[in-house]
Structures are given as C-alpha cells and as structure tokens.
Scaffold this motif. Structure first.
Motif: not given
Ligand code: 5MM
Length: 345
Positions: A28, A30, A33, A101, A140, A142, A183, A265-266, A297-298
């Motif tokens: 998700d 954006s 990102t 999201k 979702k 955040r 987060e 995963s952050g 995600s990452r």
């Molecule tokens: C913290 O980001 C969420 C989990 O991803 P990681 O495992 O990479 O930490 C992720 O769902 C995040 O909310 C999305 O990648 C979207 O973030 P943006 O900054 O694009 O809204």
C-alpha cells in the motif's frame, strides 16, 4: 454503536486474516513512497510501472499459501491486471482477502516540530463504503511516532491515538476490520530500551482511545513496530533481546481480546524480520494470548524488487524471491523458521 451483523462480520474477517499461520502483505505504498523506491533502483516512476510491479506481486504462484490478506493503495484498487481483472478481483480469485490503506498521510503537527499527525478522517465513511463496494474487507491507517530529543510529545501520541480510534470505530461500523498501525520509527540513535519505553507509552494511549471510542477489540488487528534499537544506535541487540523486549512490551499493553498482532518491518532486512518474529513465537508461544504474525512491506518485497528492476524478463525470478520471503515469515509465525531456509545457508 456497531450493529450485531457488522460485529460478526469483522470478527469473522479478523479470524480469517489470522488463519493457518499466515500473515499479511503490505503493498500500500503511496505513490510518493513507491516512486522513491523505484527511483533508487532506476525503475521508471510511472503509473504503469507501479501497476506492473503490483501485478507481478499478486500473480505470484503460491502466494496464498503464506499470505491471507494484502493491503492495496487507492491507485491499485482502481487498476486492472493485463487480463482485465481488477486487482481486488485477482486477489479474491487467489484466495487473498483485500485490504486498503485509508489514511491520507502524516502531516506536520502544528506547534510540534519534528512530529506528525496522520490525516484522513474527512469523508472517511463515504470512502470506506466505496472501497467495500470494490471488494475491500479490511482497512489500514498508520500513525507515525518519532523518537528524538524530547520526542515524542504527549500531543503527538494523543493526536495519533485519537485518530486511529476514530478510524477504527468507523471501519467496524461499516463491516471492515481496522488494522491499527501506530509506528514508532527506527530513525535515530536511541537504544532498544528507549524504543520499548516509547512503544509501551504509545500502545497504552492507543488502547485507551480504542476503549473511549467503543471499538470492539475482537474485531481489529494491531500492526505495531518491534522494539528495536535505532538504526544509528551503536549497540545493535541480539535477536533474543529484541524478541524479549518486544513481547514484554506487548504483554503489558495489548488486551487478550485482540485476536492478532501483525508487525510492520520498518526498515529491517527480510532475514532480520523473519528471525525476530520467529524468536518471539518460539520463546513466548505459551504466554501470548494473541496470534503474532507479520504485515510486512519492505521485508517481503525488497529482495524481489531488487531482482525485477523493472525488467519483465526477471518477473519469474522475482516472484520466486517474493514467495520465498512470504514462506519464511509463515514459518516464523509458527516458530519454525531457520537460517537453513535461506538460499545462502
Ligand atoms: C510502516 O510501513 C508499513 C509497513 O511496511 P514496512 O514493513 O516496509 O515497514 C506500510 O504498510 C506502509 O504504511 C506503506 O508502505 C505505505 O507507507 P506510505 O509512507 O507510502 O504511506
């Protein structure tokens, strides 16, 4: 107050998201990102490239063996695969529950330099109804909390906790499971102990607000950070130290009525995230009242993205890498992951 049918729906969906030792895939990002990630690899930052990458993800063979639900971004839920199927339909066909999201991003918090509050409550009810019509069954949001000199402030914690709870209540009323994601960022040189203290403070505030807003704990999933030392901290802790600090923090703050916790995963590598999740499930299986899984995600996408690099000829190899990381995390949820699962071992 949420109606009885809506309550039953969210409880059933939350259960389905946690079934069979699976976890979630966050896809998700954006546009900003996603473009940043593509730019770092020299991939064109176009709507078509983002669509192609996400088509590669959702058509990965065997993905549903490890992934119960996938979180889409607004652009993606309105896009189609090359065969004409909308992404939501393709995920449902693959037996993966569709999530979306719904926050509109973190914005500067007035009067509090270095801190943000996540926005998106305006017209959220209408947007949720539209997303549900497109196939979404969970959502979702955040909230982002930074650690620094004098940070986080109570203002940032309470503003983000309040918004998370308002969002969660609205989702449940409309029959969607809210993923509640506060987060605490890894950016900085803070210690593991400091991250654990801040995470505990944040989670207390979030659950207080969820209670105030009347959110049904059985019908939500929590998506927190692990308790980790900052990326620039001189002391990087062992896997077991991270597992112990994280689970202690969760045991102190997350009510047993919550069915599951799915970590972000952050910024951890895929292997780090799998190892730490595995250690938590191995060491605390008998003490934890909730399922402990992943919503990465990452830590799932990066190795595959690195292989793909925008080249359709590499799609199959990239899908293999994606499926592998998802499978490693499913094993970690059961406390059955080991280094031997990794190709380099
Ligand atoms: C913290 O980001 C969420 C989990 O991803 P990681 O495992 O990479 O930490 C992720 O769902 C995040 O909310 C999305 O990648 C979207 O973030 P943006 O900054 O694009 O809204």
């Amino acid at each position: 107050m949420t109606s009885a049918p809506a309550r039953r729906t969210v409880v059933a969906t939350a259960k389905a998201l946690l079934a069979a030792h699976k976890g979630l895939l966050a896809m998700d990002e954006s546009t900003k990102t996603c473009n940043k990630r593509f730019a770092a690899l020299g991939i064109p930052q176009t709507s078509e490239a983002r669509r192609a990458w996400r088509e590669l993800i959702v058509t990965t063979p065997g993905l549903a063996d490890s992934i119960s639900g996938a979180i889409l971004f607004d652009e993606t839920i309105h896009q189609q695969l090359k065969d004409g199927r909308p992404f939501a339909r393709a995920l449902a066909d693959a037996d993966i529950i569709v999530g979306i999201k719904v926050d509109t991003g973190a914005q500067a918090l007035a009067g509090h330099p270095g801190e943000t509050v996540t926005e998106g409550l305006d017209q959220l009810g209408d947007r949720l109804v539209n997303y549900a019509a497109l196939g979404a069954r969970f959502a979702k949001w955040r909230g982002v909390i930074a650690i620094g000199d004098g940070l986080p402030t109570n203002a940032s914690i309470s503003a983000n906790a309040h918004a998370l709870a308002r969002y969660a209540g609205l989702c449940q009323e409309l029959g969607l499971v809210p993923i509640v994601e506060p987060e605490v960022l890894m950016t900085g040189d803070h210690t593991l102990l400091r991250c654990a203290e801040v995470t505990e403070r944040v989670l207390h505030a979030v659950f207080e607000q969820l209670y105030v807003q009347g959110v049904q704990l059985e019908g939500l999933l929590l998506k927190p950070n692990m308790a980790l030392p900052g990326l620039a901290c001189a002391e990087q802790n062992t896997v077991d130290e991270v597992a112990d600090a994280t689970v202690m923090c969760l045991l102190r703050t997350v009510p047993a009525a919550v069915p599951g916790i799915a970590f972000l995963s952050g910024g951890q590598t895929g292997v780090q995230a799998s190892n730490r999740l595995n250690a938590m499930n191995q060491r605390f299986k008998k003490r934890m009242p909730w399922a402990l899984t992943f919503s990465f995600s990452r830590a799932i996408q990066y190795p595959a993205l690195d292989i793909w690099h925008g080249d359709s000829g590499k799609a199959q190899q990239a899908q293999h890498a994606l499926q592998h990381r998802a499978a490693c995390n499913r094993a970690a949820r059961g406390g059955e992951y080991s280094a031997a699962m990794e190709p380099t071992a």
